[in-house]
Design an enzyme around this catalytic site. Structure first.
Site, PDB file in Angstrom:
ATOM      1  CG  PHE A   1      -1.959  -0.989   1.296  1.00 54.52           C
ATOM      2  CD1 PHE A   1      -3.233  -0.715   0.819  1.00 54.52           C
ATOM      3  CD2 PHE A   1      -1.703  -2.248   1.818  1.00 54.52           C
ATOM      4  CE1 PHE A   1      -4.231  -1.673   0.860  1.00 54.52           C
ATOM      5  CE2 PHE A   1      -2.696  -3.217   1.870  1.00 54.52           C
ATOM      6  CZ  PHE A   1      -3.959  -2.929   1.384  1.00 54.52           C
ATOM      7  CG  ASP A   2       0.946   5.867  -1.697  1.00 53.82           C
ATOM      8  OD1 ASP A   2       2.017   6.129  -1.122  1.00 53.82           O
ATOM      9  OD2 ASP A   2       0.190   6.738  -2.156  1.00 53.82           O
ATOM     10  CG  LEU A   3       0.617   6.785   4.745  1.00 53.82           C
ATOM     11  CD1 LEU A   3      -0.311   5.854   5.523  1.00 53.82           C
ATOM     12  CD2 LEU A   3       1.790   7.231   5.616  1.00 53.82           C
TER      13      LEU A   3
END
Length: 220
Positions: A10-12
């Site tokens: 995941f990107d944040l």
């Protein structure tokens, strides 16, 4: 048939953290220190890129003769304050992560944000224990759209790139994941971007994080 997924990365910003609306204010605060009035007109240009690329873009756009490292440090310091006190979590983030853990998937976060803002944010929202790996922008030499952060995640997770699903909201992040030979589910933030721009770049385009578990199940 596509290979099944063994890990989700995941990107944040804009994926787990509802931070994209705040980056305009973070950057406005930063640029005000250099006598620049900024109203978010370049949001799309810096969406999802590394701190270095964002700062270099601003230096060029506003003709600033300021050391890049100085601006990067100040941007990080300002972001730390915002992540600590203003930026919240998307409501579906924790339930989705818990569901993916129950599906026996390995989970990671790879973000352009610096460790001093990202790690306390994840800890404050009790997300850190759900991840096998967290890599922040100041822990790699080349930021997105370079694939380094995703290749490192693959290596540390012990999962080959073709078995990783990346969840991103920015085209620079999508490009980084694709360059790492990973499949990408994009969640474009319709407040800032046109989802049609993602259709040719990402493998999948979804409207909400809660669609990710069913997408993975459908792959097999």
């Amino acid at each position: 048939m596509p290979r099944r997924f063994h890990a989700v990365i995941f990107d944040l910003d804009g994926v787990l953290a509802d931070s994209e609306p705040w980056w305009n204010e973070i950057d406005a605060t930063l640029l005000a220190e250099y006598s620049v009035t900024y109203r978010g007109e370049y949001h799309r240009n810096v969406l999802g890129v590394s701190y270095r690329l964002a700062v270099e873009f601003y230096k060029n756009a506003f003709s600033l003769s300021v050391p890049t490292e100085e601006m990067m440090q100040r941007r990080g310091e300002i972001a730390v304050r915002f992540f600590a006190h203003r930026i919240g979590l998307f409501p579906s983030a924790k339930p989705v992560l818990e569901e993916l853990r129950h599906m026996n998937l390995r989970l990671a976060v790879t973000t352009s944000s610096v460790s001093a803002s990202a790690r306390p944010f994840l800890g404050r929202h009790e997300l850190s224990p759900l991840f096998d790996l967290i890599i922040t922008g100041d822990e790699v030499e080349h930021g997105k759209p370079h694939p380094e952060i995703y290749l490192r995640a693959s290596e540390k997770l012990g999962v080959p790139p073709e078995a990783c699903l990346v969840v991103e909201d920015s085209l620079s992040g999508v490009a980084a994941a694709k360059a790492a030979q990973m499949r990408v589910a994009a969640i474009p933030d319709r407040r800032f971007v046109d989802p049609r721009n993602y259709e040719k770049e990402a493998n999948y385009v979804v409207s909400d994080l809660n669609e990710i578990p069913s997408l993975i199940r459908n792959i097999g």
